[in-house]
Design a protein around this motif. Structure first.
Motif, PDB file in Angstrom:
ATOM      1  N   LEU A 152       0.839  -1.199   0.000  1.00 46.79           N
ATOM      2  CA  LEU A 152       0.000   0.000   0.000  1.00 46.79           C
ATOM      3  C   LEU A 152       0.879   1.256   0.000  1.00 46.79           C
ATOM      4  CD1 LEU A 152      -2.797   1.298   0.104  1.00 46.79           C
ATOM      5  CD2 LEU A 152      -2.662   1.207   2.608  1.00 46.79           C
ATOM      6  N   ALA A 153       1.998   1.207   0.700  1.00 45.87           N
ATOM      7  CA  ALA A 153       2.916   2.352   0.706  1.00 45.87           C
ATOM      8  C   ALA A 153       3.459   2.611  -0.699  1.00 45.87           C
ATOM      9  CB  ALA A 153       4.059   2.112   1.684  1.00 45.87           C
ATOM     10  N   ILE A 190      10.155   2.454   1.913  1.00 43.69           N
ATOM     11  CA  ILE A 190       9.980   1.056   1.514  1.00 43.69           C
ATOM     12  C   ILE A 190      11.108   0.565   0.625  1.00 43.69           C
ATOM     13  CG2 ILE A 190       7.474   1.071   1.750  1.00 43.69           C
ATOM     14  CD1 ILE A 190       7.238   1.686  -1.197  1.00 43.69           C
ATOM     15  N   GLY A 191      12.120   1.397   0.389  1.00 44.73           N
ATOM     16  CA  GLY A 191      13.275   0.980  -0.397  1.00 44.73           C
ATOM     17  C   GLY A 191      12.976   0.736  -1.857  1.00 44.73           C
ATOM     18  N   ASN A 192      12.081   1.534  -2.449  1.00 47.71           N
ATOM     19  CA  ASN A 192      11.722   1.354  -3.854  1.00 47.71           C
ATOM     20  C   ASN A 192      12.476   2.385  -4.696  1.00 47.71           C
ATOM     21  OD1 ASN A 192      10.332   1.505  -6.429  1.00 47.71           O
ATOM     22  ND2 ASN A 192       8.694   0.303  -5.492  1.00 47.71           N
ATOM     23  N   ALA A 197      13.498   7.264  -7.996  1.00 46.31           N
ATOM     24  CA  ALA A 197      14.115   7.861  -9.182  1.00 46.31           C
ATOM     25  C   ALA A 197      13.095   8.634 -10.001  1.00 46.31           C
ATOM     26  CB  ALA A 197      14.769   6.779 -10.041  1.00 46.31           C
ATOM     27  N   GLN A 198      11.849   8.123 -10.081  1.00 47.28           N
ATOM     28  CA  GLN A 198      10.842   8.829 -10.871  1.00 47.28           C
ATOM     29  C   GLN A 198      10.447  10.152 -10.223  1.00 47.28           C
ATOM     30  OE1 GLN A 198       9.885   7.573 -13.970  1.00 47.28           O
ATOM     31  NE2 GLN A 198       9.287   9.717 -14.077  1.00 47.28           N
ATOM     32  N   ALA A 199      10.381  10.176  -8.891  1.00 46.31           N
ATOM     33  CA  ALA A 199      10.067  11.433  -8.211  1.00 46.31           C
ATOM     34  C   ALA A 199      11.153  12.474  -8.476  1.00 46.31           C
ATOM     35  CB  ALA A 199       9.913  11.191  -6.707  1.00 46.31           C
ATOM     36  N   LEU A 200      12.413  12.053  -8.452  1.00 47.05           N
ATOM     37  CA  LEU A 200      13.515  12.969  -8.753  1.00 47.05           C
ATOM     38  C   LEU A 200      13.470  13.414 -10.212  1.00 47.05           C
ATOM     39  CD1 LEU A 200      16.284  11.064  -6.777  1.00 47.05           C
ATOM     40  CD2 LEU A 200      15.440  13.364  -6.246  1.00 47.05           C
ATOM     41  N   PRO A 227      19.966   4.289  -6.207  1.00 43.16           N
ATOM     42  CA  PRO A 227      20.025   2.819  -6.092  1.00 43.16           C
ATOM     43  C   PRO A 227      18.669   2.191  -6.388  1.00 43.16           C
ATOM     44  CG  PRO A 227      21.129   3.861  -4.233  1.00 43.16           C
ATOM     45  CD  PRO A 227      20.417   4.959  -4.973  1.00 43.16           C
ATOM     46  N   GLY A 228      18.661   1.198  -7.246  1.00 45.07           N
ATOM     47  CA  GLY A 228      17.423   0.502  -7.582  1.00 45.07           C
ATOM     48  C   GLY A 228      16.686   1.063  -8.775  1.00 45.07           C
TER      49      GLY A 228
END
Length: 337
Positions: A152-153, A190-192, A197-200, A227-228
């Protein structure tokens, strides 16, 4: 106000998709009165009025008819949940500590439909319902417990990020940045890396609209090195960071970033685009290469990349509002070539 500073959710008002608001605004934007739309679809105007005023739920047939009338390519109809999923979401809203997997799947499906609406509808049509859905999902997240909270997060992070993107398209930059920062915090929680990266990346987009090359280089480079992050994301981010560096007359650094992007080509081609950034195809990254080569002053090359990238977009994306920037860049490249 941040996404965590909202009143507790009222489960009776959890509308899930807000189909009526979306349809009403889309009809207005397309020039249809309610009576004209009802006549075009061969529906009783009184029935359509009850649906658009939220007094009656739309049937699947009406939702599909409105979708076809508005050219939404199935996205508008996909915002409507069936009775089972709607009931499941209402129960989870009433008691978030008992969140189940089906609720998260339903909310993710509605979000996917909203993302597709962004490809066919004007941002101002989708923003009001988007903001409402974002608040409802993040309210649910506050009370969520158990094994499904992490998923959900993820959905909440993507909702907040999408809302920020929609506001960015309408140049509500300060509000957009605040939401993107909130989305970034949720993604980090949540370590996604894909969502982070998309928010940045969207922060880099805002900097480009503001004409701030330092911000362009900073935020796209940060996205590329998150990362990721997916290889396809990193390619586009390196290229857009290179455009920022080129605008700052740091040509050598820009070319190094282009080389970093090119080294990821085979790796990206071996993987499907991430579900949260489905548009990141090779054709889309031709558009990013076009922006980069335009900033480098390689006008003929830029025109070729931009023309090819636009032609390679799926039919439903070719007139998306976000594509206007690339069409304008193509015109500029052709004029300068």
């Amino acid at each position: 106000m941040t996404i965590l500073e909202v009143r507790p959710v009222n489960p009776q008002r959890f509308t899930v998709s807000d189909f009526a608001d979306l349809a009403r605004r889309a009809l207005s934007d397309s020039g249809y009165s309610m009576k004209a739309a009802a006549r075009e679809m061969n529906y009783d105007p009184a029935y359509l009025s009850r649906v658009l005023s939220r007094k009656q739920k739309p049937s699947a047939k009406l939702a599909s008819s409105l979708d076809r009338l508005l050219g939404a390519d199935g996205a508008l109809a996909a915002t409507v949940l069936d009775e089972d999923d709607s009931g499941r979401v209402q129960r989870s809203a009433a008691n978030p500590s008992r969140l189940d997997a089906g609720t998260v799947d339903a909310l993710a499906g509605v979000l996917a439909a909203y993302r597709r609406l962004d490809d066919t509808a004007a941002p101002k049509t989708v923003i009001p319902a988007t903001m409402k859905q974002m608040q409802e999902v993040t309210r649910m997240l506050r009370g969520a417990r158990g094994p499904h909270r992490g998923r959900l997060a993820e959905v909440a992070s993507e909702w907040v990020q999408f809302a920020g993107w929609m506001l960015a398209q309408t140049r509500k930059d300060a509000d957009a940045v605040r939401l993107l920062n909130d989305a970034l915090e949720l993604a980090d929680e949540i370590g996604n890396g894909t969502l982070a990266a998309q928010a940045l990346n969207f922060k880099g987009y805002i900097a480009r609209q503001q004409g701030r090359p330092q911000g362009i280089a900073r935020w796209f480079a940060a996205a590329a090195n998150t990362p990721g992050a997916h290889p396809a994301q990193r390619i586009g981010d390196y290229l857009q960071a290179a455009a920022g560096m080129a605008t700052l007359d740091q040509r050598d650094e820009a070319l190094r970033l282009v080389e970093d992007a090119e080294r990821l080509t085979d790796k990206a081609a071996a993987l499907p685009p991430p579900e949260t950034a489905y548009w990141l195809t090779p054709s889309f990254n031709r558009l990013n290469m076009g922006l980069c080569t335009l900033a480098l002053g390689r006008y003929s090359e830029a025109a070729d990349h931009l023309r090819t990238g636009l032609a390679g977009l799926p039919d439903e994306l070719r007139d998306a509002p976000w594509s206007w920037e690339h069409k304008a860049a193509l015109s500029k490249a052709l004029e300068a070539a």
